[in-house]
Design a protein around this motif. Structure first.
Motif, PDB file in Angstrom:
ATOM      1  N   SER A 175       1.397   3.389   8.229  1.00  0.00           N
ATOM      2  CA  SER A 175       1.195   2.147   8.967  1.00  0.00           C
ATOM      3  C   SER A 175      -0.036   1.453   8.403  1.00  0.00           C
ATOM      4  O   SER A 175      -0.781   2.041   7.621  1.00  0.00           O
ATOM      5  N   ARG A 176      -0.222   0.224   8.806  1.00  0.00           N
ATOM      6  CA  ARG A 176      -1.381  -0.522   8.322  1.00  0.00           C
ATOM      7  C   ARG A 176      -1.870  -1.470   9.388  1.00  0.00           C
ATOM      8  O   ARG A 176      -1.109  -1.923  10.252  1.00  0.00           O
ATOM      9  N   ASP A 177      -3.146  -1.795   9.300  1.00  0.00           N
ATOM     10  CA  ASP A 177      -3.762  -2.769  10.182  1.00  0.00           C
ATOM     11  C   ASP A 177      -4.464  -3.775   9.277  1.00  0.00           C
ATOM     12  O   ASP A 177      -5.555  -3.494   8.758  1.00  0.00           O
ATOM     13  N   ASN A 178      -3.833  -4.904   9.060  1.00  0.00           N
ATOM     14  CA  ASN A 178      -4.402  -5.881   8.128  1.00  0.00           C
ATOM     15  C   ASN A 178      -5.689  -6.502   8.658  1.00  0.00           C
ATOM     16  O   ASN A 178      -6.509  -6.984   7.874  1.00  0.00           O
ATOM     17  N   ALA A 179      -5.878  -6.474   9.961  1.00  0.00           N
ATOM     18  CA  ALA A 179      -7.131  -6.994  10.521  1.00  0.00           C
ATOM     19  C   ALA A 179      -8.302  -6.068  10.208  1.00  0.00           C
ATOM     20  O   ALA A 179      -9.452  -6.511  10.155  1.00  0.00           O
ATOM     21  N   LYS A 180      -7.994  -4.797  10.014  1.00  0.00           N
ATOM     22  CA  LYS A 180      -9.033  -3.813   9.711  1.00  0.00           C
ATOM     23  C   LYS A 180      -9.044  -3.401   8.246  1.00  0.00           C
ATOM     24  O   LYS A 180      -9.820  -2.521   7.859  1.00  0.00           O
ATOM     25  N   ASN A 181      -8.154  -3.995   7.453  1.00  0.00           N
ATOM     26  CA  ASN A 181      -8.075  -3.640   6.030  1.00  0.00           C
ATOM     27  C   ASN A 181      -7.905  -2.139   5.834  1.00  0.00           C
ATOM     28  O   ASN A 181      -8.550  -1.528   4.957  1.00  0.00           O
TER      29      ASN A 181
ATOM     30  N   ALA B 214       3.046  -6.949   4.631  1.00  0.00           N
ATOM     31  CA  ALA B 214       3.020  -7.332   6.043  1.00  0.00           C
ATOM     32  C   ALA B 214       3.403  -6.172   6.957  1.00  0.00           C
ATOM     33  O   ALA B 214       3.397  -6.328   8.181  1.00  0.00           O
ATOM     34  N   GLY B 215       3.755  -5.051   6.366  1.00  0.00           N
ATOM     35  CA  GLY B 215       4.099  -3.879   7.159  1.00  0.00           C
ATOM     36  C   GLY B 215       5.528  -3.850   7.657  1.00  0.00           C
ATOM     37  O   GLY B 215       5.884  -2.999   8.469  1.00  0.00           O
ATOM     38  N   GLY B 216       6.353  -4.752   7.141  1.00  0.00           N
ATOM     39  CA  GLY B 216       7.696  -4.836   7.665  1.00  0.00           C
ATOM     40  C   GLY B 216       8.675  -3.813   7.123  1.00  0.00           C
ATOM     41  O   GLY B 216       9.758  -3.619   7.684  1.00  0.00           O
ATOM     42  N   SER B 217       8.301  -3.151   6.040  1.00  0.00           N
ATOM     43  CA  SER B 217       9.210  -2.187   5.430  1.00  0.00           C
ATOM     44  C   SER B 217       8.413  -0.996   4.915  1.00  0.00           C
ATOM     45  O   SER B 217       7.315  -1.148   4.370  1.00  0.00           O
ATOM     46  N   THR B 218       8.997   0.175   5.099  1.00  0.00           N
ATOM     47  CA  THR B 218       8.368   1.407   4.636  1.00  0.00           C
ATOM     48  C   THR B 218       9.388   2.257   3.898  1.00  0.00           C
ATOM     49  O   THR B 218      10.603   2.106   4.081  1.00  0.00           O
ATOM     50  N   ASN B 219       8.901   3.146   3.062  1.00  0.00           N
ATOM     51  CA  ASN B 219       9.769   4.166   2.487  1.00  0.00           C
ATOM     52  C   ASN B 219       8.947   5.425   2.245  1.00  0.00           C
ATOM     53  O   ASN B 219       7.719   5.383   2.175  1.00  0.00           O
TER      54      ASN B 219
ATOM     55  N   MET C  76       0.845  -1.191   0.000  1.00  0.00           N
ATOM     56  CA  MET C  76       0.000   0.000   0.000  1.00  0.00           C
ATOM     57  C   MET C  76       0.878   1.238   0.000  1.00  0.00           C
ATOM     58  O   MET C  76       1.992   1.242   0.531  1.00  0.00           O
ATOM     59  N   SER C  77       0.358   2.285  -0.608  1.00  0.00           N
ATOM     60  CA  SER C  77       1.115   3.518  -0.615  1.00  0.00           C
ATOM     61  C   SER C  77       0.161   4.712  -0.635  1.00  0.00           C
ATOM     62  O   SER C  77      -1.026   4.576  -0.923  1.00  0.00           O
ATOM     63  N   TRP C  78       0.724   5.844  -0.278  1.00  0.00           N
ATOM     64  CA  TRP C  78       0.032   7.123  -0.360  1.00  0.00           C
ATOM     65  C   TRP C  78       0.780   7.985  -1.386  1.00  0.00           C
ATOM     66  O   TRP C  78       2.021   8.038  -1.375  1.00  0.00           O
ATOM     67  N   TYR C  79      -0.007   8.644  -2.217  1.00  0.00           N
ATOM     68  CA  TYR C  79       0.518   9.620  -3.160  1.00  0.00           C
ATOM     69  C   TYR C  79      -0.216  10.934  -2.928  1.00  0.00           C
ATOM     70  O   TYR C  79      -1.270  10.980  -2.276  1.00  0.00           O
ATOM     71  N   ARG C  80       0.333  11.983  -3.473  1.00  0.00           N
ATOM     72  CA  ARG C  80      -0.367  13.259  -3.410  1.00  0.00           C
ATOM     73  C   ARG C  80      -0.172  14.009  -4.719  1.00  0.00           C
ATOM     74  O   ARG C  80       0.818  13.796  -5.428  1.00  0.00           O
ATOM     75  N   GLN C  81      -1.120  14.879  -4.989  1.00  0.00           N
ATOM     76  CA  GLN C  81      -1.035  15.706  -6.179  1.00  0.00           C
ATOM     77  C   GLN C  81      -1.549  17.097  -5.862  1.00  0.00           C
ATOM     78  O   GLN C  81      -2.705  17.269  -5.472  1.00  0.00           O
ATOM     79  N   ALA C  82      -0.661  18.052  -6.016  1.00  0.00           N
ATOM     80  CA  ALA C  82      -1.013  19.461  -5.832  1.00  0.00           C
ATOM     81  C   ALA C  82      -1.416  20.046  -7.189  1.00  0.00           C
ATOM     82  O   ALA C  82      -1.014  19.536  -8.230  1.00  0.00           O
TER      83      ALA C  82
END
Length: 115
Positions: free
Chosen positions: A70-76, A53-58, A33-39
């Motif tokens: 962050s993520r919560d796979n139990a809550k999708n 699995a949430g083990g790595s971020t950038n 999963m990722s977040w992007y933005r556009q101005a």
């Protein structure tokens, strides 16, 4: 497939917001999963990404140290905690699911940083 972002709004410089992206109708825990933005007038840019699995971020360079994904796979759900917000963080923020070979995008949520 559905991705619904929430949590955007108007915040003063230096303030904080937490965005959420609720996923449904696909196997969330199998997708990065990722977040992007556009101005306005700018290209869409990566804000942050997290592995399935949430083990790595950038993070994008200008977000490091201020934003946390962050993520919560139990809550999708995937989150973006934003702190020390600046006017230049003003943009529409989108979440994206990368479920190889497919990608899915949400509709976006507006974040405006202004006094």
């Amino acid at each position: 497939v559905q991705l619904v972002e929430s949590g955007g709004g108007l915040v003063q410089p230096g303030g904080s917001l937490r965005l959420s992206c609720a996923a449904s109708r696909f196997t969330f825990s199998s997708c990065a999963m990722s977040w992007y933005r556009q101005a306005p007038g700018k290209v869409r840019e990566l804000v942050a990404a997290i592995t399935s699995a949430g083990g790595s971020t950038n993070y994008g360079d200008s977000m490091k140290g201020r934003f946390t994904i962050s993520r919560d796979n139990a809550k999708n759900t995937v989150y973006l905690q934003m702190a020390s917000l600046k006017p230049e963080d003003t943009a529409v923020y989108y979440c994206k699911a990368r479920c190889w070979p497919n990608e899915y995008w949400g509709q976006g949520t507006q974040v405006t940083v202004s006094s």
